[in-house]
Design a protein around this motif. Structure first.
Motif, mmCIF file in Angstrom:
data_model
loop_
_atom_site.group_PDB
_atom_site.id
_atom_site.type_symbol
_atom_site.label_atom_id
_atom_site.label_comp_id
_atom_site.label_asym_id
_atom_site.label_seq_id
_atom_site.Cartn_x
_atom_site.Cartn_y
_atom_site.Cartn_z
ATOM 1 N N ARG A 78 -19.991 19.129 -38.520
ATOM 2 C CA ARG A 78 -19.176 18.062 -38.649
ATOM 3 C C ARG A 78 -19.585 17.602 -39.969
ATOM 4 O O ARG A 78 -20.605 16.914 -40.385
ATOM 5 N N GLU A 120 -6.692 14.546 -44.943
ATOM 6 C CA GLU A 120 -7.471 14.040 -46.131
ATOM 7 C C GLU A 120 -8.144 14.861 -47.058
ATOM 8 O O GLU A 120 -8.237 15.299 -48.198
ATOM 9 N N TYR A 130 -11.221 16.623 -36.568
ATOM 10 C CA TYR A 130 -11.450 17.699 -37.573
ATOM 11 C C TYR A 130 -13.043 17.840 -37.862
ATOM 12 O O TYR A 130 -13.909 16.942 -37.979
ATOM 13 N N ARG A 165 -14.143 16.706 -43.311
ATOM 14 C CA ARG A 165 -13.319 15.245 -43.526
ATOM 15 C C ARG A 165 -13.603 14.803 -44.938
ATOM 16 O O ARG A 165 -14.700 15.323 -45.793
ATOM 17 N N LEU A 180 -16.943 7.244 -41.127
ATOM 18 C CA LEU A 180 -17.241 8.659 -40.591
ATOM 19 C C LEU A 180 -18.649 8.701 -40.176
ATOM 20 O O LEU A 180 -18.677 9.849 -39.312
ATOM 21 N N ASP A 228 -11.418 7.691 -38.502
ATOM 22 C CA ASP A 228 -12.617 8.552 -38.664
ATOM 23 C C ASP A 228 -12.489 10.126 -38.776
ATOM 24 O O ASP A 228 -13.364 10.670 -38.850
ATOM 25 N N GLN A 229 -11.206 10.578 -38.637
ATOM 26 C CA GLN A 229 -10.855 12.065 -38.781
ATOM 27 C C GLN A 229 -11.633 13.013 -37.744
ATOM 28 O O GLN A 229 -12.112 13.961 -38.121
ATOM 29 N N SER A 230 -11.746 12.020 -36.590
ATOM 30 C CA SER A 230 -12.830 13.095 -35.742
ATOM 31 C C SER A 230 -12.342 14.317 -34.928
ATOM 32 O O SER A 230 -13.004 14.875 -34.536
ATOM 33 N N GLU A 286 -13.236 11.318 -47.480
ATOM 34 C CA GLU A 286 -13.229 9.832 -47.551
ATOM 35 C C GLU A 286 -13.817 9.234 -48.896
ATOM 36 O O GLU A 286 -14.464 9.880 -49.805
ATOM 37 N N SER A 324 -9.452 18.012 -42.215
ATOM 38 C CA SER A 324 -8.345 16.738 -41.976
ATOM 39 C C SER A 324 -7.528 16.950 -42.968
ATOM 40 O O SER A 324 -7.422 17.506 -44.029
ATOM 41 N N THR A 344 -20.384 12.418 -37.746
ATOM 42 C CA THR A 344 -20.645 13.419 -38.950
ATOM 43 C C THR A 344 -22.073 13.884 -38.632
ATOM 44 O O THR A 344 -22.990 12.880 -38.430
ATOM 45 N N SER A 386 -18.925 15.701 -43.271
ATOM 46 C CA SER A 386 -17.774 14.677 -44.378
ATOM 47 C C SER A 386 -18.340 14.611 -45.839
ATOM 48 O O SER A 386 -19.472 14.496 -46.091
#
Length: 248
Positions: free
Chosen positions: A139, A179, A8, A11, A22, A4-6, A13, A177, A26, A141
């Motif tokens: 946050r 990614e 950062y 993010r 995510l 989940d790249q939490s 995806e 992140s 998010t 995404s």
């Protein structure tokens, strides 16, 4: 928890599975589908319209549009009269048009974000759209739609990777992140030669061979737009200053 790249704030995806992974961490989603859906949304809203994403059965599309007093795109991207998923077919759309876009990628993803605020991003609007995203939450995404192989599986597409990277490049504040850094690096590598890159990647070559070179050209007009399409009550609406119709 691993995916989940939490840790950062920003993010990146791919596709529906990326949204599902995510969403719990998010504040804002940015959907990116460069060579079709989100570029089409940008053009319609730039002309003062609104866009209803549609992911239902094809035989219910017309009724869905009629209930909303809206026009609708013919499914798929075809060389036909009227409106389709081809962005170039939408450039001369009258101001204020209510429009339904039945996209199996962009619409599906837009309608999958649930209660999380959602924006439609493309290469035409990253500067303006990310300013809006930064106002909406910390946050953020960014979701690349990608394309599909013949078996229906996700085909990560260069144009959506670059488009997502453009969003990440313009976002202010917040650690990226790994990614997200990867996507931004793809954008930075293509910056300064976006038209050539889009026309030479697999998706671009396919569209040009099918007669849609103008779609690729419109999609590669970097920061040509000052609209930030935001999904509210099932429709993308204008947030910010309308740039006026783009017929170039």
């Amino acid at each position: 928890m691993y995916f989940d790249q939490s840790e950062y704030k920003v993010r990146f995806e791919w596709g529906l599975a990326g949204i599902e992974a995510l969403a719990p961490v998010t504040d804002v989603f940015i959907i990116v589908d460069v060579l079709s859906f989100t570029t089409s949304v940008d053009i319609v809203i730039g002309n003062g319209g609104i866009v209803y994403p549609y992911n239902g059965p094809g035989d219910e599309l017309e009724a869905f549009a009629k209930e909303r007093d809206a026009l609708f795109a013919k499914p798929g991207r075809k060389q036909v009269e009227g409106y389709s998923l081809s962005p170039s077919s939408l450039v001369t759309m009258p101001e204020g048009t209510r429009f339904v876009l039945p996209s199996p990628n962009g619409s599906r993803l837009s309608l999958a974000t649930g209660d999380v605020p959602t924006l439609a991003g493309c290469l035409r609007n990253p500067a303006w759209l990310t300013a809006r995203a930064n106002q909406m939450g910390e946050r953020i995404s960014v979701i690349a739609a990608g394309e599909r192989w013949k078996d229906g599986s996700l085909r990560p597409s260069l144009e959506d990777l670059i488009g997502a990277g453009a969003m990440i490049f313009h976002l202010e504040g917040g650690e990226l992140s790994p990614e997200a850094k990867m996507a931004m690096a793809a954008f930075e590598n293509a910056l300064g030669r976006l038209p050539e890159t889009l026309s030479q990647c697999g998706s671009g070559k396919e569209l040009i061979a099918r007669g849609f070179e103008e779609d690729v050209r419109l999609a590669s007009k970097f920061n040509a737009s000052v609209v930030a399409p935001e999904l509210r009550n099932g429709a993308y609406i204008q947030i910010g200053v309308v740039r006026g119709r783009d017929e170039q």
